[in-house]
Design a protein around this motif. Structure first.
Motif, PDB file in Angstrom:
ATOM      1  N   ARG A  32      -9.298  -9.300   6.810  1.00 62.31           N
ATOM      2  CA  ARG A  32      -8.108  -9.541   5.975  1.00 62.31           C
ATOM      3  C   ARG A  32      -8.441 -10.529   4.882  1.00 62.31           C
ATOM      4  N   PRO A  33      -7.845 -10.320   3.689  1.00 58.18           N
ATOM      5  CA  PRO A  33      -8.090 -11.304   2.622  1.00 58.18           C
ATOM      6  C   PRO A  33      -7.359 -12.615   2.937  1.00 58.18           C
ATOM      7  N   SER A  34      -7.881 -13.700   2.400  1.00 55.81           N
ATOM      8  CA  SER A  34      -7.279 -15.010   2.661  1.00 55.81           C
ATOM      9  C   SER A  34      -5.978 -15.156   1.867  1.00 55.81           C
ATOM     10  N   ALA A  35      -5.244 -16.190   2.150  1.00 54.63           N
ATOM     11  CA  ALA A  35      -3.963 -16.419   1.486  1.00 54.63           C
ATOM     12  C   ALA A  35      -4.157 -16.764   0.008  1.00 54.63           C
ATOM     13  N   ALA A  36      -5.325 -17.235  -0.379  1.00 58.41           N
ATOM     14  CA  ALA A  36      -5.584 -17.608  -1.759  1.00 58.41           C
ATOM     15  C   ALA A  36      -6.174 -16.450  -2.559  1.00 58.41           C
ATOM     16  N   ASP A  37      -6.332 -15.303  -1.934  1.00 55.05           N
ATOM     17  CA  ASP A  37      -6.895 -14.140  -2.613  1.00 55.05           C
ATOM     18  C   ASP A  37      -5.938 -13.671  -3.712  1.00 55.05           C
ATOM     19  N   PRO A  38      -6.446 -13.352  -4.899  1.00 56.73           N
ATOM     20  CA  PRO A  38      -5.565 -12.926  -6.000  1.00 56.73           C
ATOM     21  C   PRO A  38      -4.731 -11.687  -5.664  1.00 56.73           C
ATOM     22  N   ILE A  39      -5.291 -10.790  -4.878  1.00 51.03           N
ATOM     23  CA  ILE A  39      -4.525  -9.584  -4.507  1.00 51.03           C
ATOM     24  C   ILE A  39      -3.337  -9.965  -3.634  1.00 51.03           C
ATOM     25  N   VAL A  40      -3.579 -10.871  -2.684  1.00 53.07           N
ATOM     26  CA  VAL A  40      -2.490 -11.325  -1.803  1.00 53.07           C
ATOM     27  C   VAL A  40      -1.439 -12.064  -2.621  1.00 53.07           C
ATOM     28  N   LEU A  41      -1.885 -12.911  -3.527  1.00 49.67           N
ATOM     29  CA  LEU A  41      -0.940 -13.653  -4.363  1.00 49.67           C
ATOM     30  C   LEU A  41      -0.127 -12.705  -5.242  1.00 49.67           C
ATOM     31  N   ALA A  42      -0.777 -11.671  -5.757  1.00 48.32           N
ATOM     32  CA  ALA A  42      -0.063 -10.688  -6.584  1.00 48.32           C
ATOM     33  C   ALA A  42       0.985  -9.956  -5.747  1.00 48.32           C
ATOM     34  N   ARG A  43       0.627  -9.572  -4.526  1.00 46.25           N
ATOM     35  CA  ARG A  43       1.596  -8.898  -3.649  1.00 46.25           C
ATOM     36  C   ARG A  43       2.782  -9.812  -3.333  1.00 46.25           C
ATOM     37  N   GLN A  44       2.469 -11.073  -3.046  1.00 45.36           N
ATOM     38  CA  GLN A  44       3.553 -12.010  -2.739  1.00 45.36           C
ATOM     39  C   GLN A  44       4.484 -12.196  -3.928  1.00 45.36           C
ATOM     40  N   SER A  45       3.908 -12.317  -5.120  1.00 47.42           N
ATOM     41  CA  SER A  45       4.773 -12.490  -6.297  1.00 47.42           C
ATOM     42  C   SER A  45       5.587 -11.224  -6.553  1.00 47.42           C
ATOM     43  N   ALA A  46       5.002 -10.060  -6.319  1.00 49.15           N
ATOM     44  CA  ALA A  46       5.758  -8.811  -6.470  1.00 49.15           C
ATOM     45  C   ALA A  46       6.899  -8.759  -5.455  1.00 49.15           C
ATOM     46  N   ARG A  47       6.621  -9.157  -4.227  1.00 47.68           N
ATOM     47  CA  ARG A  47       7.682  -9.174  -3.208  1.00 47.68           C
ATOM     48  C   ARG A  47       8.792 -10.150  -3.588  1.00 47.68           C
ATOM     49  N   ARG A  48       8.387 -11.337  -4.091  1.00 43.57           N
ATOM     50  CA  ARG A  48       9.394 -12.305  -4.518  1.00 43.57           C
ATOM     51  C   ARG A  48      10.253 -11.743  -5.649  1.00 43.57           C
ATOM     52  N   ALA A  49       9.603 -11.052  -6.584  1.00 38.76           N
ATOM     53  CA  ALA A  49      10.348 -10.454  -7.703  1.00 38.76           C
ATOM     54  C   ALA A  49      11.335  -9.413  -7.193  1.00 38.76           C
ATOM     55  N   VAL A  50      10.918  -8.599  -6.232  1.00 39.58           N
ATOM     56  CA  VAL A  50      11.804  -7.586  -5.661  1.00 39.58           C
ATOM     57  C   VAL A  50      12.968  -8.255  -4.939  1.00 39.58           C
ATOM     58  N   ILE A  51      12.675  -9.304  -4.190  1.00 38.61           N
ATOM     59  CA  ILE A  51      13.729 -10.019  -3.457  1.00 38.61           C
ATOM     60  C   ILE A  51      14.715 -10.656  -4.426  1.00 38.61           C
ATOM     61  N   ARG A  54      16.867  -8.005  -5.939  1.00 37.75           N
ATOM     62  CA  ARG A  54      17.858  -7.559  -4.949  1.00 37.75           C
ATOM     63  C   ARG A  54      18.998  -8.562  -4.850  1.00 37.75           C
ATOM     64  N   GLU A  55      18.657  -9.860  -4.833  1.00 38.79           N
ATOM     65  CA  GLU A  55      19.693 -10.892  -4.764  1.00 38.79           C
ATOM     66  C   GLU A  55      20.588 -10.855  -5.994  1.00 38.79           C
ATOM     67  N   VAL A  56      19.979 -10.621  -7.163  1.00 37.03           N
ATOM     68  CA  VAL A  56      20.772 -10.524  -8.392  1.00 37.03           C
ATOM     69  C   VAL A  56      21.739  -9.348  -8.295  1.00 37.03           C
ATOM     70  N   ARG A  57      21.239  -8.199  -7.818  1.00 34.35           N
ATOM     71  CA  ARG A  57      22.117  -7.022  -7.688  1.00 34.35           C
ATOM     72  C   ARG A  57      23.234  -7.273  -6.681  1.00 34.35           C
TER      73      ARG A  57
END
Length: 122
Positions: A32-51, A54-57
Motif C-alpha cells: 500500500r502507498p504511504s499516507a504522504a504519497d501524492p496519489i493518496v493525497l490526490a484521492r483524499q482531496s477528491a473525496r473531500r471535494a465530493v463531501i 454533497r454538504e453544499v447540496r
C-alpha cells in the motif's frame, strides 16, 4: 490406509493455502502507498471535494425546503387574514341590515301610531 494419507495430504494442502493467503495479504498491506504519497493525497482531496459538494447540496435543499415552508406559512396566514376580513365585512353588513330593518320597523310602527293618534283626534 490410503484414506488416512489422503486426509493428511488434504490438511497439509489447506494449511499451505492458508499460509500463502496470509503472506499475500501481508504483501498487499505492505505494498500500500504511504499516507504522504501524492496519489493518496490526490484521492483524499477528491473525496473531500465530493463531501463538501454533497454538504453544499444538502444545505441548498434544506434552505429550499425552509423557504418553501416559510412561503406556505405566509400564504396560509394571508388566507386566514383574508377569511377574517371577509367574516368581519359580512358581520358589518349584517349589522347594517339589521339596523336598517330595525329603523324600517320603527318607522312603520311610528306611522301606525301616528295614524291611530290621528284617527283618535277626529
Amino acid at each position: 490406509m490410503y484414506v488416512g494419507q489422503f486426509k493428511a495430504s488434504q490438511l497439509v494442502d489447506r494449511l499451505e493455502a492458508a499460509a500463502k493467503a496470509r503472506q499475500a495479504a501481508v504483501a498487499r498491506f505492505r505494498a500500500r502507498p504511504s499516507a504522504a504519497d501524492p496519489i493518496v493525497l490526490a484521492r483524499q482531496s477528491a473525496r473531500r471535494a465530493v463531501i463538501q459538494a454533497r454538504e453544499v447540496r444538502v444545505n441548498e435543499r434544506e434552505m429550499a425546503r425552509l423557504a418553501a415552508t416559510a412561503q406556505h406559512e405566509a400564504e396560509a396566514l394571508a388566507a386566514r387574514e383574508r377569511e377574517a376580513a371577509e367574516a368581519a365585512r359580512q358581520a358589518a353588513e349584517k349589522v347594517e341590515r339589521l339596523a336598517a330593518l330595525a329603523a324600517e320597523q320603527k318607522a312603520a310602527r311610528d306611522a301606525r301610531f301616528a295614524a291611530r293618534k290621528a284617527r283618535a283626534r277626529w
